[in-house]
Design a protein around this motif. Structure first.
Motif, PDB file in Angstrom:
ATOM      1  N   ASN A 268       0.592  -1.244  -0.176  1.00  0.00           N
ATOM      2  CA  ASN A 268      -0.107  -0.003   0.071  1.00  0.00           C
ATOM      3  C   ASN A 268       0.807   1.456   0.144  1.00  0.00           C
ATOM      4  O   ASN A 268       1.824   1.501   0.960  1.00  0.00           O
ATOM      5  CB  ASN A 268      -0.884  -0.130   1.191  1.00  0.00           C
ATOM      6  N   PRO A 269       0.697   2.085  -0.909  1.00  0.00           N
ATOM      7  CA  PRO A 269       1.154   3.370  -1.045  1.00  0.00           C
ATOM      8  C   PRO A 269       0.882   4.394   0.068  1.00  0.00           C
ATOM      9  O   PRO A 269      -0.386   4.509   0.508  1.00  0.00           O
ATOM     10  CB  PRO A 269       1.075   3.757  -2.302  1.00  0.00           C
ATOM     11  N   GLN A 270       1.820   5.281   0.554  1.00  0.00           N
ATOM     12  CA  GLN A 270       1.551   6.330   1.259  1.00  0.00           C
ATOM     13  C   GLN A 270       2.002   7.617   0.614  1.00  0.00           C
ATOM     14  O   GLN A 270       3.320   7.894   0.382  1.00  0.00           O
ATOM     15  CB  GLN A 270       2.283   6.357   2.462  1.00  0.00           C
ATOM     16  N   VAL A 271       1.179   8.301  -0.214  1.00  0.00           N
ATOM     17  CA  VAL A 271       1.480   9.386  -1.191  1.00  0.00           C
ATOM     18  C   VAL A 271       1.390  10.806  -0.378  1.00  0.00           C
ATOM     19  O   VAL A 271       0.706  11.337   0.235  1.00  0.00           O
ATOM     20  CB  VAL A 271       0.691   9.521  -2.400  1.00  0.00           C
ATOM     21  N   GLY A 300       0.865   1.035   5.443  1.00  0.00           N
ATOM     22  CA  GLY A 300       1.548   1.775   4.342  1.00  0.00           C
ATOM     23  C   GLY A 300       3.168   1.373   4.113  1.00  0.00           C
ATOM     24  O   GLY A 300       3.876   1.984   4.715  1.00  0.00           O
ATOM     25  N   ARG A 302       4.739   1.331   1.247  1.00  0.00           N
ATOM     26  CA  ARG A 302       5.491   2.226   0.214  1.00  0.00           C
ATOM     27  C   ARG A 302       5.354   3.504   0.296  1.00  0.00           C
ATOM     28  O   ARG A 302       4.237   4.106   0.198  1.00  0.00           O
ATOM     29  CB  ARG A 302       5.058   1.923  -1.246  1.00  0.00           C
ATOM     30  N   VAL A 304       5.822   7.175  -1.102  1.00  0.00           N
ATOM     31  CA  VAL A 304       5.747   7.911  -2.412  1.00  0.00           C
ATOM     32  C   VAL A 304       5.746   9.255  -1.940  1.00  0.00           C
ATOM     33  O   VAL A 304       4.903   9.730  -1.842  1.00  0.00           O
ATOM     34  CB  VAL A 304       4.685   7.413  -3.382  1.00  0.00           C
ATOM     35  N   ARG A 387      11.717   0.006  -8.942  1.00  0.00           N
ATOM     36  CA  ARG A 387      10.529  -0.973  -8.898  1.00  0.00           C
ATOM     37  C   ARG A 387      11.185  -2.159  -9.207  1.00  0.00           C
ATOM     38  O   ARG A 387      10.383  -3.157  -8.814  1.00  0.00           O
ATOM     39  CB  ARG A 387       9.628  -0.462 -10.104  1.00  0.00           C
ATOM     40  N   SER A 404      10.089   5.711  -2.463  1.00  0.00           N
ATOM     41  CA  SER A 404      10.331   6.251  -3.854  1.00  0.00           C
ATOM     42  C   SER A 404       9.951   7.765  -4.117  1.00  0.00           C
ATOM     43  O   SER A 404       9.099   8.312  -3.297  1.00  0.00           O
ATOM     44  CB  SER A 404       9.608   5.449  -4.951  1.00  0.00           C
ATOM     45  N   ALA A 416       1.936   4.991  -7.453  1.00  0.00           N
ATOM     46  CA  ALA A 416       0.953   4.369  -6.375  1.00  0.00           C
ATOM     47  C   ALA A 416       0.230   3.195  -7.057  1.00  0.00           C
ATOM     48  O   ALA A 416       0.056   2.161  -6.224  1.00  0.00           O
ATOM     49  CB  ALA A 416      -0.224   5.442  -6.146  1.00  0.00           C
ATOM     50  N   THR A 419       1.452  -1.726  -8.769  1.00  0.00           N
ATOM     51  CA  THR A 419       1.403  -3.012  -8.199  1.00  0.00           C
ATOM     52  C   THR A 419       0.354  -3.879  -8.370  1.00  0.00           C
ATOM     53  O   THR A 419      -0.668  -3.542  -9.052  1.00  0.00           O
ATOM     54  CB  THR A 419       1.269  -2.615  -6.591  1.00  0.00           C
ATOM     55  N   ALA A 425      -4.605   2.848   0.394  1.00  0.00           N
ATOM     56  CA  ALA A 425      -3.654   3.767   0.212  1.00  0.00           C
ATOM     57  C   ALA A 425      -3.889   5.005   0.970  1.00  0.00           C
ATOM     58  O   ALA A 425      -5.084   5.218   1.625  1.00  0.00           O
ATOM     59  CB  ALA A 425      -3.834   4.282  -1.357  1.00  0.00           C
TER      60      ALA A 425
END
Length: 499
Positions: A268-271, A300, A302, A304, A387, A404, A416, A419, A425
């Motif tokens: 899961n991304p954390q933007v 979270g 990943r 980003v 990646r 990233s 994001a 995957t 997210a």
């Protein structure tokens, strides 16, 4: 309750459980037992039965009988609601007992365990209302000679397979909704965290749930769980766990084309955008990866982050990571406890070594946390992650965060969504337009804005892509366990077809 209001200690001897079928405890007899050692203390805390396939067959027969004679499905929604409310009260009355067992078996901090047990009671209370709210539709637009009805009916016998990371909370996100729909259940908890599921069976029975409606059979996932997924007299299987095992459950369901609900893995991304409140975002990112020692499917993993603030934000995250309190789960001040099993601990450490080999820059952590007993891992952050690295794409299920960077909004969205998963997210920004555009474009079942891992029973949960199928919780969670039936009622005299 106040976590500091009780003295939390490791028991002098392991607590022994039977299994629960047809409204009563069943003894182990000549069946073997599994002994569970606390992952934080290294001492035995529970012993549970290793049931057989014959036990699964018996439990399913019991659940089928309970469903077909309508002892539960034939009750009004208000009566089902009353049982669920009494169960919630029963959970609250036993919070300390349940939380201690949860902490001892899983290694999670006692404060977190208490929060999850109390949260489970909240879900039962919400589901009681949903039992009353479930309804169908009427179609009065078919002309004077026809009335159409759409009714929702309980799907039948549900096989429920739950994981070790949130044994009681995930159970509570399913059981009361399945019961609200009028179904009967055969539940198979993880073999390493079975205690609280077994106690829930007792609590439900004491609350007035008819015998045979909720049954618990314990044992290994590969044998007992698989037998439940394959069983020809189970109408639906609900599984929460890894995507790999979820795939095998899906294949097993093909025997009788049973309905399948799956909540599976996530990456899961954390933007984090440059206009976010960076201190709050950093705190959320650290919480999102350290909560439950990173053993959280919606955590979270990943980060980003916008390139213009990446260095500053990395420093904030690292500083907060250093202050996370790791240690004995029975210490109320502990924020991050033990890794659930030696095998999972080894997997996490292997991924950390892979990140080093693959060229990621280690920011902090990167090793086991020293302890006299049990297994712990320091919160770990890798930067300059590409990646192609395994730590960037594979679910680690531990306190390992990858970083990233992006320069444009479109690039952030591409990273994001890059995957196979789509479970959750988080978005951090002070710009509402940007946040709205982002949560619309990110392909995930749950999205948080300026928060993370924060939800209640009113909203549904589930995944996109290889993170699963179906939805739990909310009114959607009751509807998930129903079949939709259309009925046409002819009014007046029939015009003859044969003259």
């Amino acid at each position: 309750m106040d976590v500091n209001s009780a003295v939390w200690t490791v028991p002098a001897r392991a607590r022994e459980f039977g299994f629960f079928v047809d409204g009563q405890w069943a003894e182990a007899g000549d069946r073997p037992m599994s002994e569970r050692k606390s992952p934080a203390h290294g001492v035995a805390v529970t012993r549970t039965v290793r049931c057989t396939k014959a036990d699964i067959d018996h439990a399913v027969r019991v659940a089928r009988t309970a469903f077909e004679d309508r002892r539960w499905s034939g009750l009004p929604g208000g009566e089902r609601a009353s049982v669920l409310l009494k169960a919630a009260a029963g959970i609250r009355a036993r919070v300390e007992e349940l939380a201690l067992l949860e902490s001892l078996e899983s290694g999670k901090p006692i404060g977190q365990a208490i929060g999850e047990i109390e949260g489970g009671a909240n879900i039962f209370e919400y589901a009681a209302g949903a039992a009353r709210a479930l309804h169908g539709d009427a179609f009065n637009n078919l002309g004077d000679n026809m009335l159409g009805l759409v009714t929702r009916e309980p799907i039948g016998v549900v096989g429920l397979i739950t994981p070790w990371n949130f044994p009681f909370f995930i159970l509570s996100e399913r059981v009361p909704f399945i019961l609200a729909a009028g179904c009967t259940i055969v539940s198979k908890p993880s073999e390493v965290t079975s205690a609280t599921t077994l106690l829930l069976a007792e609590i439900l029975s004491d609350a007035g749930l008819p015998a045979g409606v909720f049954n618990v059979v314990t044992g290994s996932g590969s044998e007992i769980g698989q037998a439940l997924a394959e069983h020809a007299d189970v109408d639906m299987i609900s599984f929460t766990g890894s995507t790999a095992v979820g795939r095998s459950v899906l294949l097993a369901s093909a025997g009788n084309f049973k309905k399948v609900g799956l909540e599976l893995g996530g990456k899961n991304p954390q933007v984090v955008f440059a206009d976010a409140n960076l201190d709050e975002a950093a705190d959320g990112v650290v919480f999102g990866i350290c909560f439950n020692a990173g053993q959280c499917c919606v955590g979270g993993s990943r980060l980003v982050v916008e390139k213009s603030i990446a260095a500053e934000f990395e420093a904030l995250v690292a500083a907060k990571m250093a202050r996370v309190r790791i240690g004995d789960p029975l210490d109320p001040n502990t924020q991050m406890g033990a890794i659930v099993t030696a095998a999972q601990n080894a997997t996490i450490l292997d991924y950390i070594e892979a990140g080093k080999r693959e060229g990621a820059r280690l920011v902090c952590g990167g090793e086991a946390y020293p302890s006299d007993a049990g297994q712990f891992v320091r919160p770990t952050v890798f930067a300059d992650v590409t990646r192609e690295m395994s730590i960037a794409s594979e679910e680690i299920f531990g306190p390992v965060l990858t970083i990233s960077t992006f320069e444009t909004f479109d690039e952030a969205m591409a990273i994001a969504n890059d995957t196979i998963y789509g479970l959750a997210a988080s978005i951090w920004t002070s710009n509402l337009d940007k946040a709205t555009d982002a949560f619309r474009r990110i392909r995930a079942g749950r999205v948080w804005v300026n928060t993370t891992i924060n939800n209640g029973p009113e909203l549904p949960l589930g995944g996109f892509k290889q993170s699963g199928t179906g939805r739990e919780a909310g009114i959607y969670g009751v509807e998930e366990y129903t079949e939709v039936k259309a009925t046409h009622i002819a009014l007046g005299r029939r015009e003859p077809w044969v003259s």
